[in-house]
Each structure stands twice: as C-alpha cells, then as structure tokens.
Scaffold this motif. Structure first.
Motif: not given
Length: 517
Positions: A103-107, A188-192, A196-199
């Motif tokens: 999740a950190v890497a994805f963010g 569109a990318f910043l949406l994630g 991910m921070v919440l996750l």
C-alpha cells in the motif's frame, strides 16, 4: 531445509485463523473486511479512471500511439507477472506485512505518476504500480481466509470484496469525469494516495497477521521463471488482439510456453515450490480454477464485441454506450452481493451451475442480435451475463480457498488472479480472432463483387469498413456499411453461441465435481 513457523499473536484471537467460527462476525472482523474492501475499491477505480485520462495525458506528455499502449498495458503485464511471486512472499513473511508495504509503495508510485513529465517516466511508474498492485490482491484474499475461518462467513466476505471491486469499476468513469472536469490528468493518479494512507493507518490496528513461515525462502529462480512464463504469453495474446505482428506474437508466446514447462519441472523438484502443484490433485480446486479461467475468456471476448456493437452498429457515442452498459454494472453488483445468500439456499455446486446457466441464457439472447435491431436484447443479455458470472466468480474463490491449506491462501489467490489475467488476454485475442474469421467469411461475397482497395480495408474490421465507406458515394457507402454491420452482428452471434456452450459445460462440471460441497 528446516522450516520454522512464527505465529503472530499481537492481534486479538477473535480475528485469527485459529479462532472458533462465530455465528455472527464481530465488529473487529467487519472493520478488517472494510479495510480489505477499500483496497479492492481503489484497485478498480485506478484502472477505470486511467482510460478517461489517457487522451489528456497523452496530449500533455506528447505520447506516441505505441507509448499510449504501453501506458495502458504495462500495469497489467507487470501485475500478472508478479502475482504468483507476491502470493508466495505473503505466505512466507505475513500477508498483513506485505499488504501494508504494498500500500505504501502504491501510494508513492501513484504520486510519482501524477507528476510525470515524460511518457517514459509515466510508463516506469505504471510498472511500479503493477508490482505494488500484485502485493494487494493476494494479500487481501489471503487475509479474508485468515479472518473468516467459517466457510459461510468467508463466502459472504468474498462477496463483499467483489462487490466493492465491481462498484469501483462502475463508478470509476463518473469519478474520473468529475476529476478531469475540475483538475489536471494527474488527479486520476493522486486519487489513490489518500486511500492508501487510510488503509495503512487503519489496517495496522484492525488487520490480523497471518501465520508466517519465516524459515522458508522464496525461490528466486522460480520467481524469474514465473515472470518469463507470464509476460511473454500475455504479451503475445494482446499483440494478436490488437492486430499486431502475428509472427512476433506467436514467437513470444512460444517462449513463454517453453518457460512454463521449465517452471513446472522446477516446482516438482524443489522442496519449497512457488506454486504447490499438489493443489491441482484436488478436483474441486482444479475445477474451480478452470471455471474461473473459462469465465474470464468468455466474458472478455463477448464484452469486447458487445461494446463495439453498441458504438459501431447501434451508432452510440462512447458516453451513450457507457450509459446503456450501466444496467449491466448494476447487475454485477447484485450478483456479487447475493452470491453468498444463493449458495446458502442452493449449495455451492447448484449455485455455481445456476450462475453459469444464467450466463448461458444471457449469451443466447446475444445470438438473436441483428444489424437492424437488437439493442434491447443485447443490454438484457449483458445484464443476465453480468449477474450470472458473479455467482461462480465469488464461489470459485471460496472453493479454492477451502481446498487449500491456510498457509497457501496467498498463493491460491495469486493463481486465481493470474488465471483471470490469462482469461482476459485469451478471450480478447482468441474469441476476437474467431469473430474476425466469421466477419470476413460473411463479408466475403460482398467483397468478391466489389473488388477494390475500399473492400480490402472493409475486410479488416467493421471500423475499417465504416471509415472506407466515407470515401464512397452515398448509395455505395450505405451498401458497404449495411453488409459490414450484418457480418459483424453474425460474428457476435457465433461467439456468443460458443460462449454459451462453454458455460453449459462448466455448469455440468460444477454439478458433477462439487456436488458434495
């Protein structure tokens, strides 16, 4: 090699895999499921939003047609290639640890992609997103197996997960439209990022850790062979689907198949294989995986052709076609959310057969679609197939999870997702090729009587026929378009008929093999 097992005990035992099944999931279990469902929602949103952003970001970055294709495809290529490896890594180091790290890497990769200044940078960060995404799905499904040890609860949880994933696909275009109307394409990318921070914040508190096998290392050679198998095969199918160089596609696919043989032989030989081939000795596991693969093949093929029919034959705009497909998206949500209740009433085998036969009925409606009419039939058929496919899709995952030991849950989830990726690639390429063969056969008599460069272009595709007709006089243009639309509708009918037959065979297999579940 000696294997030591470390069991994490930091979390309350009410969520762990060894806890006694409760009649009703606890509040903490629901919170944990909410975190995992949030992951599914983000993954589907990220995919669907990008398609809307592609024209704007391509113009801004000056991307060529080839670069645009790589922007779209690199994510799925890398995701499919790393799924098996990441599933095994999660089983070894703990799925919660892998999920939070991914999740950190994805963010981070999402934020970097949003501010990319060249096509090459965006392609690179999309590849990183694919690696990070490969950590998420196997981890979430594996953790569902850990959290819900009761089979009925697990089926319900998987249904919730699928509902969120399909919900993201349904609302993705709407969310993307709002973002792109008010912000630049990078939004569109910043949406994630906030997702991910919440996750990570909530997941650290409520998610349990799965059993870890810290003494067992992931075989690096097997990971390399997994990539060398998956990437060339999927690339080959995608190249065929988009009408690329057939020789290159077949050669690349052959290399992947050769690597697959080497990969399987190594898994049989080593003590700690990346993929436990013993799982395939279970008829329930193998049948469920095969049904998932066939479902992906058929649905990808007919969805691809159906969307083309809406725009090229029915003459709808992309927005209009999307609106007509909205009922099918709602049917997807209904199917995923009710699959557990259907299974509770009918049992696993009959529920899966029911869903597959509903799919077959929907595709039978497809076969009645013609060039002059059939919009209502097609949309209703889409609704039936969308609802029907979600019942076996949800239940096959549960069957596979129950057929495997808990310590292999991540690997099982990764095999399932890899199968789905193969199914999509094979469906678009294989059934797309069948449709092209039928289309050309149907248009052949017209082309034989009108030999010209125009008819040659028309034989390539319906889109080519429409474009070629624009250069002809009005009467000749109408005749060419009418012939091409009729040929395309026939190709859709044939592919749908083949898909319906495949679903009937799968329904029979589910009843025979899974009748005792």
């Amino acid at each position: 090699m000696t294997t030591t097992t470390e069991t994490q005990t930091a979390q309350p035992p009410t969520i762990g895999a060894t806890s006694a099944p409760a009649s009703t999931p606890s509040r903490r279990q629901w919170l944990a499921l909410g975190v995992l469902a949030l992951t599914a929602l983000l993954l589907s949103l990220d995919v669907s939003v990008l398609y809307l952003a592609l024209p704007e970001l391509s113009a801004d970055l000056g991307a060529s047609t080839t670069q645009q294709l790589w922007m779209l495809d690199i994510y799925s290529f890398v995701l499919a290639g790393f799924l098996v490896t990441m599933g095994a890594v999660g089983d070894r180091i703990g799925r919660k640890r892998l999920l939070l790290g991914g999740a950190v890497a994805f963010g981070v990769a999402s934020a970097a992609a949003a501010y990319a200044t060249s096509p090459g940078q965006l392609i690179f960060w999309r590849a990183v997103l694919g690696i990070a995404g490969a950590t998420l799905t196997p981890s979430t499904m594996g953790l569902i197996r850990t959290i819900f040890s009761d089979e009925k609860q697990m089926m319900t949880a998987i249904g919730v997960w699928y509902s969120c994933f399909m919900g993201g696909m349904a609302v993705g275009p709407l969310v993307g439209g709002v973002l792109l109307a008010h912000f630049w394409w990078g939004s569109a990318f910043l949406l994630g990022v906030p997702f991910m921070v919440l996750l990570v914040v909530v997941g650290r508190r409520v998610l349990p850790e799965s059993e870890r096998h810290a003494g067992t290392r992931v075989d690096v050679a097997s990971s390399v062979l997994s990539l060398a198998t998956t990437l060339p095969v999927i690339y080959g199918f995608k190249e065929i689907a988009r009408g690329g160089n057939t020789t290159v596609a077949l050669s690349t696919g052959s290399v992947g198949l050769a690597m697959a043989i080497v990969f399987v032989r190594r898994q049989r030989r080593i003590a700690n294989p990346l993929v436990d081939l013993a799982l395939f000795r279970s008829r329930a596991f193998s049948t469920a995986l095969a049904i998932m693969l066939v479902g992906g093949v058929v649905m990808a093929g007919v969805s691809f052709l159906g969307s083309q029919w809406l725009q090229l034959v029915a003459g709808l705009s992309p927005l209009g076609a999307g609106l007509w497909m909205l009922p099918a998206n709602i049917a997807l949500l209904l199917g995923s959310s009710t699959s557990a209740r259907i299974a509770a009433r009918l049992g696993t085998a009959r529920s899966m057969a029911f869903g597959l036969l509903v799919c077959a009925a929907g595709l039978t409606l497809y076969t009645q679609v013609g060039a002059a009419s059939g919009l209502g039939l097609l949309v209703f058929g889409m609704c039936l197939t969308s609802f029907g496919i979600m019942v076996p899709s949800t239940l096959t995952m549960g069957v596979m999870m129950q057929s495997a030991p808990p310590e292999r849950a991540g690997s099982v989830a990764s095999m399932s997702e890899t199968s789905a990726e193969f199914g999509i690639a094979v469906g678009v390429a294989g059934l797309g090729s069948l449709a092209t063969f039928v289309y050309r056969g149907q248009l052949g008599p017209y082309a034989a009587g009108h030999v010209s460069d125009t008819t040659t272009a028309a034989l390539d595709s319906l889109a080519g026929a429409v474009q070629a007709a624009s250069t002809l006089p009005a009467a000749a243009a109408r005749e060419l378009v009418a012939a091409a639309e009729a040929a395309f509708s026939t190709s859709l009918d044939v592919v749908a008929g083949v898909g319906a037959a495949m679903f009937v065979v799968c329904a029979v297999a589910a009843l025979r093999v899974l009748r005792n579940r």
